[in-house]
Design a protein around this motif. Structure first.
Motif, PDB file in Angstrom:
ATOM      1  N   TRP A   1      36.154  -5.401 -23.949  1.00 18.99           N
ATOM      2  CA  TRP A   1      36.665  -6.597 -24.157  1.00 18.99           C
ATOM      3  C   TRP A   1      36.914  -7.800 -23.892  1.00 18.99           C
ATOM      4  N   ASN A   2      38.118  -8.792 -24.431  1.00 24.23           N
ATOM      5  CA  ASN A   2      38.485 -10.352 -24.517  1.00 24.23           C
ATOM      6  C   ASN A   2      39.547 -10.467 -23.751  1.00 24.23           C
ATOM      7  N   ALA A   3      38.772 -10.190 -22.282  1.00 18.63           N
ATOM      8  CA  ALA A   3      39.697 -10.394 -21.281  1.00 18.63           C
ATOM      9  C   ALA A   3      41.332 -11.235 -20.810  1.00 18.63           C
ATOM     10  N   PRO A   4      42.045 -11.273 -20.341  1.00 12.87           N
ATOM     11  CA  PRO A   4      43.225 -11.710 -20.941  1.00 12.87           C
ATOM     12  C   PRO A   4      42.906 -13.466 -20.974  1.00 12.87           C
ATOM     13  N   GLY A   5      43.327 -14.093 -21.748  1.00  7.86           N
ATOM     14  CA  GLY A   5      43.415 -15.586 -22.094  1.00  7.86           C
ATOM     15  C   GLY A   5      42.727 -15.619 -22.810  1.00  7.86           C
ATOM     16  N   TYR A   6      41.319 -14.430 -23.793  1.00 10.62           N
ATOM     17  CA  TYR A   6      40.460 -15.012 -24.251  1.00 10.62           C
ATOM     18  C   TYR A   6      41.013 -13.755 -25.848  1.00 10.62           C
ATOM     19  N   GLY A   7      39.968 -14.247 -26.468  1.00 11.82           N
ATOM     20  CA  GLY A   7      40.626 -13.408 -27.942  1.00 11.82           C
ATOM     21  C   GLY A   7      41.446 -14.047 -28.566  1.00 11.82           C
ATOM     22  N   SER A   8      42.183 -12.600 -28.705  1.00  5.83           N
ATOM     23  CA  SER A   8      43.787 -13.055 -29.426  1.00  5.83           C
ATOM     24  C   SER A   8      44.015 -11.905 -27.828  1.00  5.83           C
ATOM     25  N   SER A   9      43.937 -11.781 -26.385  1.00  2.75           N
ATOM     26  CA  SER A   9      44.541 -11.065 -25.566  1.00  2.75           C
ATOM     27  C   SER A   9      45.211 -12.146 -25.401  1.00  2.75           C
ATOM     28  N   ASP A  10      46.623 -11.604 -24.674  1.00  4.07           N
ATOM     29  CA  ASP A  10      46.868 -12.046 -23.824  1.00  4.07           C
ATOM     30  C   ASP A  10      46.894 -12.428 -22.662  1.00  4.07           C
ATOM     31  N   PRO A  11      47.357 -14.162 -21.970  1.00  2.00           N
ATOM     32  CA  PRO A  11      46.526 -14.557 -20.547  1.00  2.00           C
ATOM     33  C   PRO A  11      47.049 -13.189 -19.306  1.00  2.00           C
ATOM     34  N   VAL A  12      47.205 -13.799 -18.262  1.00  5.71           N
ATOM     35  CA  VAL A  12      47.829 -13.064 -17.137  1.00  5.71           C
ATOM     36  C   VAL A  12      48.943 -14.138 -17.285  1.00  5.71           C
ATOM     37  N   ARG A  13      49.980 -13.027 -16.181  1.00  3.26           N
ATOM     38  CA  ARG A  13      51.256 -13.953 -16.486  1.00  3.26           C
ATOM     39  C   ARG A  13      51.579 -15.438 -15.111  1.00  3.26           C
ATOM     40  N   PRO A  14      50.718 -15.303 -13.561  1.00  2.00           N
ATOM     41  CA  PRO A  14      50.281 -16.809 -12.993  1.00  2.00           C
ATOM     42  C   PRO A  14      49.351 -17.283 -13.143  1.00  2.00           C
ATOM     43  N   VAL A  15      49.845 -18.406 -13.003  1.00  2.01           N
ATOM     44  CA  VAL A  15      48.715 -19.868 -13.544  1.00  2.01           C
ATOM     45  C   VAL A  15      47.779 -20.425 -12.763  1.00  2.01           C
ATOM     46  N   LYS A  16      48.049 -19.052 -10.902  1.00  2.55           N
ATOM     47  CA  LYS A  16      46.487 -19.301 -10.479  1.00  2.55           C
ATOM     48  C   LYS A  16      47.025 -17.661 -10.067  1.00  2.55           C
ATOM     49  N   PRO A  17      45.904 -16.630 -10.545  1.00  3.88           N
ATOM     50  CA  PRO A  17      45.699 -15.217 -10.925  1.00  3.88           C
ATOM     51  C   PRO A  17      44.887 -14.700  -9.674  1.00  3.88           C
ATOM     52  N   ASP A  18      45.059 -13.798  -9.412  1.00  2.17           N
ATOM     53  CA  ASP A  18      43.337 -13.075  -8.106  1.00  2.17           C
ATOM     54  C   ASP A  18      42.807 -11.486  -9.086  1.00  2.17           C
ATOM     55  N   ALA A  19      42.071 -10.404  -8.730  1.00  2.00           N
ATOM     56  CA  ALA A  19      41.607 -10.096  -9.302  1.00  2.00           C
ATOM     57  C   ALA A  19      42.155  -8.877  -9.805  1.00  2.00           C
ATOM     58  N   THR A  20      43.920  -8.764  -8.817  1.00  2.00           N
ATOM     59  CA  THR A  20      44.421  -7.996  -9.360  1.00  2.00           C
ATOM     60  C   THR A  20      45.196  -7.775 -10.571  1.00  2.00           C
ATOM     61  N   HIS A  21      45.255  -9.082 -10.851  1.00  4.95           N
ATOM     62  CA  HIS A  21      46.433  -9.252 -11.735  1.00  4.95           C
ATOM     63  C   HIS A  21      45.031  -8.974 -13.465  1.00  4.95           C
ATOM     64  N   TYR A  22      43.861  -9.206 -13.088  1.00  4.99           N
ATOM     65  CA  TYR A  22      43.072  -8.941 -14.244  1.00  4.99           C
ATOM     66  C   TYR A  22      42.981  -7.231 -14.344  1.00  4.99           C
ATOM     67  N   SER A  23      42.846  -7.215 -13.292  1.00  3.47           N
ATOM     68  CA  SER A  23      42.948  -5.155 -12.340  1.00  3.47           C
ATOM     69  C   SER A  23      43.680  -4.078 -13.843  1.00  3.47           C
ATOM     70  N   MET A  24      45.309  -4.844 -13.395  1.00  4.57           N
ATOM     71  CA  MET A  24      45.992  -4.727 -14.054  1.00  4.57           C
ATOM     72  C   MET A  24      46.265  -4.368 -15.525  1.00  4.57           C
ATOM     73  N   HIS A  25      45.302  -5.771 -16.119  1.00  7.11           N
ATOM     74  CA  HIS A  25      45.272  -5.572 -18.062  1.00  7.11           C
ATOM     75  C   HIS A  25      44.164  -3.859 -18.240  1.00  7.11           C
ATOM     76  N   LEU A  26      43.176  -3.932 -17.374  1.00  8.54           N
ATOM     77  CA  LEU A  26      41.995  -3.190 -17.708  1.00  8.54           C
ATOM     78  C   LEU A  26      42.802  -1.698 -17.833  1.00  8.54           C
TER      79      LEU A  26
END
Length: 268
Positions: free
Chosen positions: A55-80
């Protein structure tokens, strides 16, 4: 193998990725200065036996970013999780490099039933336990480089740090090319994950066996630090890949792939 990117709309937004092959699913998560295309050697090597997704992580490639400006691992886990759901993947063998290791461990802690096996390469520990002063220093240092140099300048100045002194030119070119395509917004959010992350705290909650590898010449996440990360797990295997730098899977794909193959064969 081609680096042609795919994308899918998920419950967390669009996620872009590279996919090849059929069989049990093998998912690769890249680090803070990288992207899906960095896993080309692994996609080529394993797609004859596995359904490989990088994958391209959130905010990489054409992946949408996570919503919080200061995210934690939980937010990236939700996208995965959203990506796996969209691709109808019930479980996967999960491989995370550097910051991607923090994402992989965070995902495994939350969704252990979705992880068939876990392997971490050159895992970043995160600066969560370091205190506010160190965290701010790390944040400011990384963000000032991006602000002052931009993605291409950052790649020009920083790509050498991810490799050993003896890395071949093709590996240097690959790392620099992928790094030059960073998106500042996604990078900024990833910096926050690194600054606030604590991989060891999540590792202590995981009973799944894990393989941890690191290049013997890695100066970004040196072997002693990676060994400490490995020892945070209940059932770790730790291996040093001699002479390789931080991006060990790019610089030494044959060596890295042999270790990954041995890891995966335990679960066939």
């Amino acid at each position: 193998m081609t680096d042609m990117q795919k994308s899918v709309v998920t419950s967390c937004g669009t996620v872009s990725f590279i996919e090849a092959g059929e069989g049990p699913t093998l998912v690769f998560l890249h680090g803070i200065g990288s992207g899906a295309a960095s896993w080309s050697a692994q996609i080529e090597a394993f797609s004859s036996r596995y359904r490989v997704v990088a994958w391209n992580a959130p905010g990489y490639g054409s992946s949408d970013p996570v919503r919080p400006v200061k995210p934690d691992a939980t937010h990236y886990s939700m996208h995965l999780k959203a990506l796996l759901d969209a691709l109808e993947i019930a479980d996967c063998h999960l491989v995370g490099h550097s910051l991607g290791a923090i994402m992989a461990v965070g995902f495994t802690r939350l969704y252990m039933d979705r992880v068939a096996s876990l392997m971490l390469a050159s895992p970043a520990s995160g600066y969560g336990p370091a205190g506010a002063e160190i965290q701010q220093q790390r944040r400011a240092g990384r963000m000032s480089l991006m602000k002052d140099l931009g993605p291409e300048g950052l790649a020009r100045e920083r790509h050498k740090n991810l490799l050993s002194e003896n890395a071949p030119q093709w590996a240097r070119d690959r790392v620099r090319e992928v790094m030059s395509k960073l998106r500042p917004e996604g990078y900024s959010q990833a910096v926050e994950l690194l600054v606030n992350g604590d991989i060891k705290a999540d590792a202590e909650k995981i009973l799944l066996p894990v393989t941890v590898v690191v290049g013997g010449s890695d100066t970004v996440t040196p072997p002693e630090g990676c060994k400490a990360v490995a020892e945070s797990f209940a059932a770790p295997v730790f291996e040093i890949l001699p002479l390789l730098g931080h991006a060990c899977y790019v610089e030494g794909p044959d060596v890295f792939n042999l270790v990954l193959k041995a890891h995966l064969e335990k679960y066939r």
